[in-house]
Design an enzyme around this catalytic site. Sequence first.
Site, PDB file in Angstrom:
ATOM      1  N   ASP A 103       0.832  -1.206   0.000  1.00  0.00           N
ATOM      2  CA  ASP A 103       0.000   0.000   0.000  1.00  0.00           C
ATOM      3  C   ASP A 103       0.867   1.257   0.000  1.00  0.00           C
ATOM      4  O   ASP A 103       2.076   1.209   0.295  1.00  0.00           O
ATOM      5  CB  ASP A 103      -0.881  -0.031   1.259  1.00  0.00           C
ATOM      6  N   ASP A 108     -10.862   1.992  -2.694  1.00  0.00           N
ATOM      7  CA  ASP A 108     -11.344   1.707  -1.341  1.00  0.00           C
ATOM      8  C   ASP A 108     -12.855   1.669  -1.303  1.00  0.00           C
ATOM      9  O   ASP A 108     -13.442   1.385  -0.268  1.00  0.00           O
ATOM     10  CB  ASP A 108     -10.830   2.779  -0.362  1.00  0.00           C
TER      11      ASP A 108
END
Length: 721
Positions: free
Chosen positions: A472, A541
């Site tokens: 990430d 997301d």
Amino acid sequence: MAINYNERIKTFYLQGERFSYIFRITDGGRLQPLHFGTRIKEQDVSYIAEGRKTEFAPTAPGSETESLDVLTQEYPVYGLGDYREPAILVLTPDGGRTADFVYRSHAVLKEKPKIGGMPSLRGGETLVIELKDEIYDLTLRLYYTVYEKQGAIVRRATLKNGGEKAVFINKINSFSLDIPRCDLDKVCLQGGWAKERGVERSPLSHGIFEISSTRGSSSHHLNPFIALCDKNADENVGEAYAFNLVYSGSFSVKTQVDQLGITRIGGGINEKDFCWRLNSGESFETPEAVLIYSAAGFNKMSQNFHDLYRKFLINPAYAYKKRPVVLNCWESFYFDFDYKSVSKLIEKAKGTGIDTFVLDDGWFGNRNSDKTGLGDWSVNYDKLPYGLKALSKQCRAAGMKFGVWIEPEMVSEDSVLYRAHPDWIIRSPKAEPCKGRHQYVLDFSKPEVVEYIKRVISDLIKENDVSYVKWDMNRNITEFYSDYLKERSSELAHRYILGVYALAEHLTTKFKNVFFEGCSGGGGRFDPAMLYYFPQIWASDNTDALSRAYIQYGTSFCYPLSAISGHVSASPNHQTGRITPFSSRAAVASFCSTGFELDLNALDEKDMDGIKNHVKFYGEISDIILKGDLYRLLSPFDSNYFSQIVVSENKKKAVFILMKKLACCNDEYPVIKLKGLNENFTYEANGRLYGGDALMNVGMKFGNDLKDFETVITVFTAKGD
Ligand code: GLA
């Protein structure tokens, strides 16, 4: 031979199966584009560029006739009478800014050379053209690789300083191209966090239009992709010229329509955060740019990208291989978990067919919220007293593999790493450093930082039997100052991304059997350079099925479905609050590399059966999703539906999806003409037989009573298969 040079008319022909890219050397030694479009025979087409003139245009050095102001060019320079956007701008040792590059020689290489320290496409026949500025002894090389079947040219440039003193590169594009028309629309993929890659189309107009990022990553906001197309182009018809940078850092692509209706397009590293000192004897290499031509609208353009990236960019060990079906625990727990809850989740996943469990954020250091712990990549024993090994072992016993989340480029202020190395972050020399999501960015231009992270992450993978890594990157870069580079900090933005590439190269080469997934606050770094290392990337997301229909639709303009990670999550959805049926969430998550992201322990038996059925169904169609040809049928951006079909290479199987956005009383009956099937085959679906010709020309009819977000998914199988 895809590349040919006609000495008599000094013209290069780069020929694909269905396209030609033609340019010539002018009398003044400049490279002039003549045609990028449908394939034509080798012939003299220089007439297209003749006779362009305008009053008051300066002439090029040493020429009475050639004016750069009106000349169409492959790689324009700054300051010599071309007032449009240059491809290159070099500060010479005498303070001047007019380095000029003229043709010297060229060669055709059998194999495409690799770029040092940067991801690039694999490829064959490559044309290298050498241009020279004799005054300052600067050599510019332009590279062109032809992908005959994919309608693609991959370009890049290098600059070598043969002079005695350093020069400064203010700008150096990966590509530039002048197209002799401006009656075009532009299509971009714009968005933001949780709404990545929305399709936006608008007319091209005079002046400059730019898609860019100065965030240190390719960004959620504007993907490094743009297409120029005919006004009447749609999914099926019309010319489209598409451009995509193989770069994960700050970038810029500009279009400019000039006074004579020429469209210039060029791009590469964003010059705003870039000034590179090139010492005597040194070379600089740009990232690559992909140029795609389609004479049959956006669908063919996208298929060309998909085919190109699957064959020549994505790690061949994974490109066409069945992807792990993942259970990721981020939306199951966020930071609120311990050994018991994780262990219970793994237990619940046993026997569902899920093959990898991924422990997301919160397992390390003192990480109990997003305020602490980044940089300390060792287990939090308070939460997980038996360490990662116990979980990894439990996964194996349950027939699953074990994966972890990392964010290797970051550090929290409250961390052991930051306390030990406060000088390892990117910050301005004097002012208080900016934070993003409460964290700092490590200075990846410092070799010792990258070396340290290499070691720590390698140990983590080795010691815990890790098979899957979710990498990430959760904040944008600010300040762009490095106390390592000091007065050369204008090189930081690019050197940072080179550091990221170095780490990714190291880890993916060392751990060939570990599957790496990319992520950046969702899809904030969804670009071809990341795809080179990570066969799939967490697209957003936002896991809501309807939002995902938009996001996946837009993403497919440039990237194959296999590159998109998409998970079935809970309802009501955590980001939008929307309530959608399990079947819709599963259907949308079937048109990508699938997985789950929810607390299985909160599900009833029916939904647990849904999980098993989805894994089973996905197993049956994954080959088509991974390898097939995608056709977009209805756009959620323009209609009340989202619809796509993926057809296997031999056309014997196809998977179709239709989602209705909002129900409407007494609605029209949607009739959808399918695409890509074989008109001579008879297909079976839902116990009925259909001719391929009927499905594509009469179409499929659906009920007018589909509810909000209700989704139909159908598999077509050619009879006799
Ligand atoms: C980012 C990712 C999420 C999750 C969180 C963890 O937002 O996109 O999937 O991993 O970070 O902090």
